[in-house]
Design an enzyme around this catalytic site. Structure first.
Site, PDB file in Angstrom:
ATOM      1  N   ILE A  58      25.807 -56.736   3.072  1.00 26.84           N
ATOM      2  CA  ILE A  58      24.917 -55.044   3.816  1.00 26.84           C
ATOM      3  C   ILE A  58      23.899 -55.049   3.106  1.00 26.84           C
ATOM      4  O   ILE A  58      23.088 -54.423   3.860  1.00 26.84           O
ATOM      5  CB  ILE A  58      26.215 -54.307   3.655  1.00 26.84           C
ATOM      6  CG1 ILE A  58      26.393 -53.884   2.575  1.00 26.84           C
ATOM      7  CG2 ILE A  58      27.239 -54.115   5.117  1.00 26.84           C
ATOM      8  CD1 ILE A  58      27.588 -51.982   2.337  1.00 26.84           C
ATOM      9  N   GLY A  59      23.483 -55.724   2.055  1.00 25.43           N
ATOM     10  CA  GLY A  59      22.326 -55.422   1.309  1.00 25.43           C
ATOM     11  C   GLY A  59      21.698 -55.658   0.489  1.00 25.43           C
ATOM     12  O   GLY A  59      22.757 -56.802  -0.132  1.00 25.43           O
ATOM     13  N   GLU A  65      22.994 -56.731  -5.067  1.00 25.40           N
ATOM     14  CA  GLU A  65      23.691 -57.550  -3.402  1.00 25.40           C
ATOM     15  C   GLU A  65      24.667 -56.714  -3.269  1.00 25.40           C
ATOM     16  O   GLU A  65      25.445 -56.788  -4.197  1.00 25.40           O
ATOM     17  CB  GLU A  65      23.788 -58.910  -4.199  1.00 25.40           C
ATOM     18  CG  GLU A  65      23.060 -60.130  -4.574  1.00 25.40           C
ATOM     19  CD  GLU A  65      23.589 -61.217  -4.192  1.00 25.40           C
ATOM     20  OE1 GLU A  65      24.495 -61.662  -3.799  1.00 25.40           O
ATOM     21  OE2 GLU A  65      22.326 -62.315  -4.681  1.00 25.40           O
ATOM     22  N   ASP A 172      13.956 -43.089  -7.922  1.00 27.25           N
ATOM     23  CA  ASP A 172      13.458 -44.476  -6.608  1.00 27.25           C
ATOM     24  C   ASP A 172      13.941 -43.349  -5.348  1.00 27.25           C
ATOM     25  O   ASP A 172      14.580 -43.733  -4.984  1.00 27.25           O
ATOM     26  CB  ASP A 172      14.420 -45.370  -7.127  1.00 27.25           C
ATOM     27  CG  ASP A 172      13.321 -46.088  -6.293  1.00 27.25           C
ATOM     28  OD1 ASP A 172      12.725 -46.373  -5.907  1.00 27.25           O
ATOM     29  OD2 ASP A 172      14.328 -47.917  -5.671  1.00 27.25           O
TER      30      ASP A 172
HETATM   31  N1  LIG Z   1      28.421 -47.098  -0.650  1.00 24.64           N
HETATM   32  C1  LIG Z   1      27.952 -48.157  -0.015  1.00 24.64           C
HETATM   33  N2  LIG Z   1      27.655 -47.819   1.288  1.00 24.64           N
HETATM   34  C2  LIG Z   1      27.071 -48.038   2.577  1.00 24.64           C
HETATM   35  N3  LIG Z   1      26.210 -48.942   2.124  1.00 24.64           N
HETATM   36  C3  LIG Z   1      25.413 -48.643   1.248  1.00 24.64           C
HETATM   37  C4  LIG Z   1      26.129 -48.712   0.376  1.00 24.64           C
HETATM   38  N4  LIG Z   1      25.370 -48.941  -1.391  1.00 24.64           N
HETATM   39  C5  LIG Z   1      24.317 -49.697  -1.263  1.00 24.64           C
HETATM   40  N5  LIG Z   1      24.336 -49.626   0.189  1.00 24.64           N
HETATM   41  C6  LIG Z   1      23.167 -50.116   1.290  1.00 24.64           C
HETATM   42  O1  LIG Z   1      22.661 -51.289   0.261  1.00 24.64           O
HETATM   43  C7  LIG Z   1      21.428 -50.673   0.565  1.00 24.64           C
HETATM   44  C8  LIG Z   1      20.469 -51.530  -0.783  1.00 24.64           C
HETATM   45  O2  LIG Z   1      21.844 -50.276  -1.954  1.00 24.64           O
HETATM   46  P1  LIG Z   1      20.723 -49.602  -3.263  1.00 24.64           P
HETATM   47  O3  LIG Z   1      22.345 -49.401  -3.772  1.00 24.64           O
HETATM   48  O4  LIG Z   1      19.670 -48.910  -2.930  1.00 24.64           O
HETATM   49  O5  LIG Z   1      20.437 -51.011  -3.972  1.00 24.64           O
HETATM   50  P2  LIG Z   1      19.471 -51.700  -4.803  1.00 24.64           P
HETATM   51  O6  LIG Z   1      19.039 -51.836  -6.148  1.00 24.64           O
HETATM   52  O7  LIG Z   1      19.368 -53.522  -4.176  1.00 24.64           O
HETATM   53  O8  LIG Z   1      17.756 -51.291  -3.051  1.00 24.64           O
HETATM   54  C9  LIG Z   1      21.306 -49.594   0.708  1.00 24.64           C
HETATM   55  O9  LIG Z   1      20.197 -49.158   1.026  1.00 24.64           O
HETATM   56  C10 LIG Z   1      22.000 -49.322   1.799  1.00 24.64           C
HETATM   57  O10 LIG Z   1      21.629 -50.261   2.823  1.00 24.64           O
HETATM   58 MG   LIG Z   2      18.048 -49.024  -2.868  1.00 23.73          MG
END
Ligand SMILES: Nc1ncnc2c1ncn2[C@@H]1O[C@H](COP(=O)(O)OP(=O)(O)O)[C@@H](O)[C@H]1O
Ligand SMILES: [Mg+2]
Length: 268
Positions: A58-59, A65, A172
């Protein structure tokens, strides 16, 4: 979503993605659709620690990841955040430490587990819904109404207050690092994500740590404060500046410097 880590003197470029897509860059790519590749650390169906079964990615694109998974013990859906063991800049340890410190507070995902193996480090937490960058772009005008923006802003402010309370800066603050709750009961609640760039700003005795003469840039160019652009030590105020830029973008649909990719130009 990309994070920048320029040293104060390094030349900056518009920043193209490296072949792995996970190097440092200077602009927000959180609008790119998530695509799975064979290079991913996990594939659907994989089970982590004989408990968390991967549903889909999902991301990712920054340091980590993110996968949606099923907890085979509790039958609930979870989020798994991974970092390759080979990655030079390991940030998941910080992420876990801050997430644990924040447990029990509002606007924070429930911590479920963490661990590591020879390929990756991981943390498991409650799964939330879509992030605020995606939700804003899905709006007809690419903007939220004033009332929605203010209600989101108040919740984000409280979330920032919580992380400051436990002695850390987020560093951030941006829309893709906040998500709405997934289930109807939390569908109007904002959750703060991504503590990978967090930094402790207090000493053991609770004083504010003395600033370093020059600190490397951390964060995302579009939402970074003027201070951060000047490579000054960041403080609580810089998280609040980023919230302010987020709110302008929520209401207005864009920031004046949205198209500028060069870090030096955005900050000047
Ligand atoms: N607990 C969660 N539930 C749902 N989506 C999540 C969650 N954690 C992260 N995401 C999704 O994944 C994306 C990237 O996660 P993030 O923690 O911001 O990692 P990165 O370090 O890659 O930015 C977020 O923008 C969000 O859309
Ligand atoms: Mg992030």
């Amino acid at each position: 979503m990309i994070k920048v880590q320029f040293s104060p003197s390094s030349p900056t470029s518009g920043g193209s993605l490296s072949s792995s897509g996970r190097q440092y860059d200077s602009y927000d790519t959180s609008d790119l659709r998530v695509t799975m590749t064979s290079e991913d650390l996990l594939q659907p169906g994989h089970v982590v620690k004989e408990r968390w079964k991967v549903v889909r990615k999902i991301g990712g694109g920054g340091f980590g990841e993110i996968y949606e998974g099923l907890d085979t013990v509790t039958k609930e859906l979870v989020a798994l955040k991974l970092e390759s063991a080979k990655q030079p800049k390991q940030v998941l340890k910080m992420e876990v430490a801050v997430l644990k410190k924040l447990q029990g507070r509002d606007h924070v995902c429930r911590f479920i587990g963490c661990g590591r193996n020879d390929r990756f480090n991981y943390v498991v937490m409650a799964l939330q819904g879509r992030n605020l960058a995606e939700l804003r772009r899905a709006q007809p005008r690419g903007a939220f109404s004033l009332s929605t923006s203010l209600r989101l802003g108040l919740q984000i402010l409280r979330a920032i207050e919580s992380i400051h309370d436990v002695g850390f800066l987020h560093r951030d603050i941006k829309p893709s690092n906040f998500a709405m709750g997934r289930l109807p009961a939390a569908g109007r609640k904002v959750f703060m994500l991504d503590f990978g760039l967090a930094r402790q700003y207090v000493t053991a005795t609770g004083e504010v740590r003395p600033p370093r003469a020059a600190a490397g840039f951390r964060g995302t160019v579009r939402y970074a404060s003027v201070n951060a652009h000047k490579n000054k030590e960041m403080g609580r105020h810089d998280d609040l500046w980023s919230l302010f830029y987020m709110l302008v973008e929520f209401v207005n649909g864009q920031l004046p410097w949205r198209k500028i990719k060069d870090k030096e130009q955005v900050g000047s």
